[in-house]
Each structure stands twice: as structure tokens, then as C-alpha cells.
Design an enzyme around this catalytic site. Structure first.
Site: not given
Ligand code: KIV
Length: 270
Positions: A49, A118, A120, A187
Site C-alpha cells: 500500500d 499482508k 498490519e 519494520e
């Protein structure tokens, strides 16, 4: 000799970790880039994204929609022979309910040809990950700096710096593995924390700003080829200066058009 290029599979990523082979993941958002990335030997393409910022010029990833993500994922899967393709579930496509999460995840496979999705989040997403995996859809999890939570995090900052925050990240990673995640993106996490998580898990960790101990690395294509320079994070290595080369080529084209030097006879139909 066979020229067949065997597609990377979800179980293979776990096998790569087990035999100590690093995993190379990179973003791509369109057909021609995906073709290059796939043929250059990348293992996993993420249709991230992050395209909201690199392709659409938005300030964060928050506004990008399901339809926009599916549009880009379709373009990528048309090009791919070998890479495993992961479609990134956009903000609010999986948070409202588990049913909605499963349906939206399924759309990436059914309508766009992706191999996995994916999302988050840590322990707050465990039930969602389990529901998507139970529907037969592989999930790459993403913890640490999670850009969809930018408002809550107060900016794009390194996560897990205190002992307590590091412990929470480790617990998040273990919970996501138990829920069935196929891999976890870490990340902007201290290298020492990423190393502990990598050692604790049987599934691969994919680092971005998380040091060399991760089982693989992911970068945003536009950052590593020098195409997107509005903001270059510390963890990015620029392997090329494509922006400079494009500026040179376009500048030369403009000059030749203005001077009447292009097109020449060889570019002209008789
Ligand atoms: O959207 C994206 O490109 C990502 C990577 C930075 C991991 O989430």
C-alpha cells in the site's frame, strides 16, 4: 536444459529459512516493473500500500482503497512467472470485522491472482489472521512501524526501543506465528530485537530497517532504484539513480523535439 521458472511457494519460504537461505522481497505495483523484478531473481513481490505514496502522491498509506490495490495487483500478477505475490490489505479493509477481512483477502486471490495477503498489527490482529488463514489464504503479518497506524504512533518512528516495547513485539510475533501467519515483516525495529524474534520463530522474518539477522529483506522498489526522493529513510540503500537517468533522457527528448532533431528519417514511415 529446461527454461521453466518454478514458482516460489509458501512452504518453500519456510524451507529457505530452515536451510539459512535469505529471502529477497521487493515491492512492485505495475506490469513492466513486476516483469523486471520477477526476472531479476526476487523471491516475493509485495504489492504494497506504499503505492499510495510512491505512485499516487499521497502523504500516507491510509487513503488507498481496495479497488486501487486490486487494480495494481492484477497488473503485477500478469507479469509474474516465479515470484510469490503478496497483496497488501489497505487500511479499513480488515479492521471492521473478521468476515470483511476474509472477503477482502479472498478478493486479492480470486480477482487479482495474488498468492497471499499482508496485514498490519500484532496481537490485536491474531483472530483476523486465523480467520483468513482458515479460509485458505496465506497471510504475511507486519509489526513494528505499521504505517496504517501512523496517527496512533505519532509519525514514522522506530518501534520497540524500550525493553517493554521490545518484549511486546516478541509476544506479537509469537502470537501471529501461532495464528498461522506464513511470515512476518519487521519494520523499523532495532536489529537486536529483530534477531531475537528471528531466532524464536520457525516462520521467516522479513526486515525493513530491522538489521541483517532477519531471514529476508524487503524494500520499496522506488526507494532502492532512486525514483522516489521525497523522503529517503535511513535504512534504504539506493542501488541505482533511475531518477537521474530518466531526467537526462526526457531532457534530451525535449531538446531534440524543440530543435527538430527528432524524429529522424529512420523514425518516419515512407
Ligand atoms: O506497503 C509497503 O510497501 C510495505 C513495506 C514497506 C513492507 O508495507
Amino acid at each position: 536444459m529446461s527454461t521453466e521458472r518454478k514458482k516460489v511457494t509458501v512452504p518453500e519460504l519456510k524451507e529457505m529459512k530452515a536451510r539459512g537461505e535469505k529471502i529477497a522481497e521487493l515491492t512492485a505495483y505495475d506490469y513492466s516493473t513486476a516483469l523486471l523484478v520477477d526476472r531479476a531473481g526476487v523471491d516475493v513481490i509485495l504489492v504494497g500500500d506504499s503505492l499510495a505514496m510512491t505512485v499516487m502522491g499521497l502523504d500516507t498509506t491510509v487513503p488507498v482503497t481496495m479497488e486501487e490495490m486490486l487494480h495494481h495487483t492484477r497488473a503485477v500478477t500478469r507479469a509474474v512467472e516465479r515470484c510469490l505475490v503478496v497483496g497488501d490489505l489497505p487500511f479499513l479493509s480488515y479492521q471492521a470485522s473478521r468476515e470483511e477481512a476474509v472477503r477482502n483477502a479472498g478478493r486479492f486471490l480470486k480477482e487479482a491472482g495474488a498468492d497471499a495477503v499482508k496485514l498490519e498489527g500484532g496481537r490485536n490482529m491474531v483472530d483476523t489472521v486465523k480467520a483468513i488463514v482458515d479460509a485458505g489464504i496465506p497471510v504475511q503479518a507486519h509489526i513494528g512501524l505499521t504505517p496504517q497506524y501512523v496517527a496512533q504512533l505519532g509519525g514514522f518512528k522506530v518501534q520497540g526501543k524500550s525493553e517493554e516495547a521490545a518484549q511486546k513485539l516478541i509476544e506479537d510475533a509469537l502470537a501471529l506465528e501461532a495464528a498461522g501467519a506464513m511470515s512476518i515483516v519487521l519494520e523499523c525495529v532495532p536489529g537486536s530485537v529483530a534477531a531475537v524474534i528471528t531466532k524464536e520463530l520457525a516462520i521467516p522474518t522479513i526486515g525493513i530497517g530491522a538489521g541483517p539477522e532477519c531471514d529476508g529483506q524487503v524494500l520499496v522498489y522506488h526507494d532502492m532504484v532512486g525514483l522516489f526522493e521525497r523522503f529517503v529513510p535511513k535504512f534504504v540503500k539506493q542501488y541505482a539513480n533511475i531518477k537521474g537517468e530518466i531526467m537526462r533522457a526526457v531532457g534530451e527528448y525535449v531538446k531534440e523535439v524543440k530543435e527538430g532533431a527528432f524524429p529522424e528519417e529512420k523514425h518516419t514511415f515512407k
